[in-house]
Design a protein around this motif. Structure first.
Motif, short mmCIF file in Angstrom:
data_model
loop_
_atom_site.label_atom_id
_atom_site.label_comp_id
_atom_site.label_asym_id
_atom_site.label_seq_id
_atom_site.Cartn_x
_atom_site.Cartn_y
_atom_site.Cartn_z
N GLY A 18 0.82 -1.19 0.00
CA GLY A 18 0.00 0.00 0.00
C GLY A 18 0.86 1.25 0.00
N ASP A 19 0.24 2.38 -0.29
CA ASP A 19 0.94 3.66 -0.42
C ASP A 19 0.76 4.46 0.88
OD1 ASP A 19 1.79 6.24 -1.05
OD2 ASP A 19 1.11 6.09 -3.12
N GLU A 20 1.78 4.42 1.73
CA GLU A 20 1.69 5.11 3.01
C GLU A 20 1.82 6.62 2.87
OE1 GLU A 20 0.61 3.59 5.68
OE2 GLU A 20 0.51 1.81 4.42
N ALA A 21 2.47 7.08 1.80
CA ALA A 21 2.54 8.52 1.57
C ALA A 21 1.15 9.08 1.26
CB ALA A 21 3.50 8.83 0.42
N ALA A 22 0.35 8.31 0.53
CA ALA A 22 -1.02 8.74 0.24
C ALA A 22 -1.84 8.80 1.52
CB ALA A 22 -1.66 7.79 -0.77
N VAL A 23 -1.63 7.83 2.40
CA VAL A 23 -2.33 7.84 3.70
C VAL A 23 -1.93 9.07 4.50
CG1 VAL A 23 -2.63 6.61 5.88
CG2 VAL A 23 -2.54 5.32 3.74
N ALA A 24 -0.66 9.39 4.50
CA ALA A 24 -0.19 10.56 5.24
C ALA A 24 -0.84 11.84 4.72
CB ALA A 24 1.33 10.66 5.16
N ALA A 25 -1.01 11.93 3.41
CA ALA A 25 -1.65 13.11 2.83
C ALA A 25 -3.11 13.22 3.27
CB ALA A 25 -1.55 13.06 1.31
N VAL A 26 -3.80 12.08 3.31
CA VAL A 26 -5.20 12.07 3.78
C VAL A 26 -5.27 12.50 5.23
CG1 VAL A 26 -7.09 10.50 4.41
CG2 VAL A 26 -6.10 10.42 2.11
N ARG A 27 -4.37 12.01 6.05
CA ARG A 27 -4.37 12.37 7.47
C ARG A 27 -4.07 13.85 7.66
NH1 ARG A 27 -1.07 6.99 9.55
NH2 ARG A 27 -2.88 5.57 9.54
N ALA A 28 -3.18 14.38 6.84
CA ALA A 28 -2.86 15.80 6.96
C ALA A 28 -4.07 16.67 6.63
CB ALA A 28 -1.69 16.14 6.03
N ARG A 29 -4.80 16.32 5.59
CA ARG A 29 -6.01 17.09 5.27
C ARG A 29 -7.06 16.92 6.37
NH1 ARG A 29 -9.40 19.84 2.23
NH2 ARG A 29 -11.57 19.15 2.12
N ASP A 30 -7.18 15.71 6.86
CA ASP A 30 -8.19 15.45 7.89
C ASP A 30 -8.00 16.36 9.10
OD1 ASP A 30 -10.39 13.42 8.69
OD2 ASP A 30 -9.05 13.45 10.43
N LEU A 31 -6.76 16.65 9.43
CA LEU A 31 -6.48 17.50 10.58
C LEU A 31 -6.91 18.95 10.37
CD1 LEU A 31 -2.96 16.15 11.63
CD2 LEU A 31 -5.13 15.84 12.85
N THR A 32 -7.14 19.35 9.11
CA THR A 32 -7.56 20.72 8.83
C THR A 32 -9.07 20.89 8.81
OG1 THR A 32 -7.70 20.51 6.40
CG2 THR A 32 -5.51 20.94 7.36
N LEU A 33 -9.83 19.77 8.87
CA LEU A 33 -11.28 19.85 8.73
C LEU A 33 -11.94 20.29 10.03
CD1 LEU A 33 -11.91 16.60 6.63
CD2 LEU A 33 -11.54 18.94 5.81
N THR A 34 -13.12 20.89 9.90
CA THR A 34 -13.79 21.49 11.06
C THR A 34 -14.45 20.44 11.94
OG1 THR A 34 -15.64 21.93 9.54
CG2 THR A 34 -14.19 23.77 10.06
N LYS A 35 -13.61 19.74 12.67
CA LYS A 35 -14.05 18.71 13.62
C LYS A 35 -12.86 18.37 14.51
CE LYS A 35 -12.76 14.90 10.60
NZ LYS A 35 -11.63 14.50 11.47
N PRO A 36 -13.10 17.82 15.68
CA PRO A 36 -11.97 17.34 16.48
C PRO A 36 -11.29 16.16 15.78
CG PRO A 36 -13.95 17.60 17.83
CD PRO A 36 -14.38 17.74 16.40
N PRO A 37 -9.98 16.06 15.90
CA PRO A 37 -9.27 14.93 15.26
C PRO A 37 -9.83 13.59 15.71
CG PRO A 37 -7.71 16.56 16.07
CD PRO A 37 -9.05 16.97 16.59
N GLY A 38 -10.09 12.72 14.74
CA GLY A 38 -10.57 11.38 15.04
C GLY A 38 -12.05 11.29 15.34
N SER A 39 -12.77 12.38 15.27
CA SER A 39 -14.17 12.38 15.71
C SER A 39 -15.11 11.66 14.75
CB SER A 39 -14.66 13.81 15.93
OG SER A 39 -14.54 14.57 14.74
N LEU A 40 -14.67 11.43 13.52
CA LEU A 40 -15.48 10.64 12.59
C LEU A 40 -15.12 9.16 12.63
CD1 LEU A 40 -15.90 13.01 9.51
CD2 LEU A 40 -17.65 12.30 11.15
N GLY A 41 -14.27 8.79 13.56
CA GLY A 41 -14.01 7.39 13.84
C GLY A 41 -13.63 6.57 12.62
N LYS A 42 -14.35 5.48 12.42
CA LYS A 42 -14.02 4.55 11.34
C LYS A 42 -14.22 5.17 9.96
CE LYS A 42 -14.92 0.32 13.96
NZ LYS A 42 -15.72 -0.92 14.07
#
Length: 337
Positions: A18-42
């Motif tokens: 799998g492409d872990e760099a792509a995962v890192a990019a998704v996680r970086a964007r997720d941290l900018t979204l208007t919600k607490p980190p991890g709040s959308l769970g699965k």
């Protein structure tokens, strides 16, 4: 003499990472979204799943496919189903005519539905008396499944149709993980107690008959399985090498994934399991592979219905990831350091 499975085993043992760099990019964007980190769970994990196995920092679900593989089984001669074998072809027509549950789920949520008939006029061998398939036919059917996703979907859901196939799936699980027929069979299409006893007896008879031949996972598939299970295995193999993530449906589709897992546990890392079936052996099989299920809805319909519902969640998760406002866009204060 070269085994007809040689190339298949190579593909299972050497899957791309799998492409872990792509995962890192998704996680970086997720941290900018208007919600607490991890709040959308699965739901957040589902977007990471897409990115990892598509190899894309901006994953897509623009062309999702629900693929139903249909086959018939000689073991129905043992009185193990509440419905006649003719129902397989009748339900295939129902899928394509839009009358089945999975047809309606796909139509409502814009999922492409494709149905693959696998020699319905030629049932597999009755596994209580003979092998389901010879090795050459089994390998050819796996290869057929590998070609079935030639349309290059960006997400594949695999399901099945086949009167009698919960019995052969139970036999596969028993051969892989041990136990008797009674440990693995369920009521399938709704058999009564006598029918359930016949299912358990059929599995036990098949295990006894083929005991000396059940030497590896692909031999188990050929002796005890079915064409739809072999084709699903092929689709699982091919998708890994084409960077297509997979959602596996219920009890029968999981049997195909279990064959791949038995050859190489890493070969199904690009798969998620849609739901825990009401079939008693499904949770046990998932536990044997160490795989959680996304949903628990007491479904036992098959036909890819649970996988299609899981795809709706995947689409929703990606829509949120792509379309929620960032803190900057919404002018919302971020987390206090």
């Amino acid at each position: 003499m070269t085994s007809p499975y040689a190339d298949i085993i190579d593909l299972l043992k050497l899957p791309p990472d799998g492409d872990e760099a792509a995962v890192a990019a998704v996680r970086a964007r997720d941290l900018t979204l208007t919600k607490p980190p991890g709040s959308l769970g699965k739901l957040e994990g589902l977007v990471e799943f897409l990115a990892r196995w598509q190899g894309k920092a901006a994953p897509t679900v623009a062309d999702p496919m629900v693929a139903i593989f249909a086959g018939n089984h000689g073991v129905t001669d043992e009185g193990i189903s509440a419905y006649p074998r003719a129902v397989t072809a009748q339900m295939v027509a129902n899928f394509t005519n839009g009358g089945a549950a999975v047809s309606q789920i796909c139509a409502m949520h814009e999922l492409n539905l494709r149905v693959f008939e696998l020699a319905l006029e030629l049932p597999t061998g009755n596994i209580t008396r003979e092998p389901a398939l010879d090795d050459k036919m089994c390998a050819a059917t796996i290869a057929y499944g590998m070609e079935a996703i030639a349309g290059n979907p960006d997400l594949l859901c695999v399901g099945e149709m086949g009167i009698g196939n919960t019995t052969v799936a139970a036999a596969i699980f028993a051969a892989l993980y041990g136990g008797s027929g009674a440990d693995w069979v369920g009521r399938g299409t709704g058999v009564d107690d006598a029918g359930l006893a016949r299912k358990a007896a059929a599995v036990d008879a098949a295990l006894a008959l083929h005991r000396d031949a059940l030497i590896d996972p692909l031999a188990i598939l050929a002796r005890l399985g079915g064409r739809e299970i072999a084709a699903i295995l092929g689709a699982i193999i091919s998708t890994r090498h084409q960077h297509v993530p997979v959602i596996v449906d219920g009890f029968v589709a999981t049997a195909a994934a279990a064959i791949a897992h038995a050859v190489n546990p890493a070969a199904i890392d690009h798969c998620i399991f849609a739901h825990v079936s009401a079939e008693q052996g499904h949770q046990r099989a998932l536990a044997a592979m160490g795989k959680p299920a996304l949903l628990q809805l007491d479904l036992c319909l098959g036909e890819g219905s649970g996988a299609a519902l899981a795809a709706v969640l995947v689409k929703t998760a990606l829509h949120l990831h792509n379309n929620m406002a960032t803190f900057a866009e919404a002018r919302v204060s971020g987390k206090i350091d």
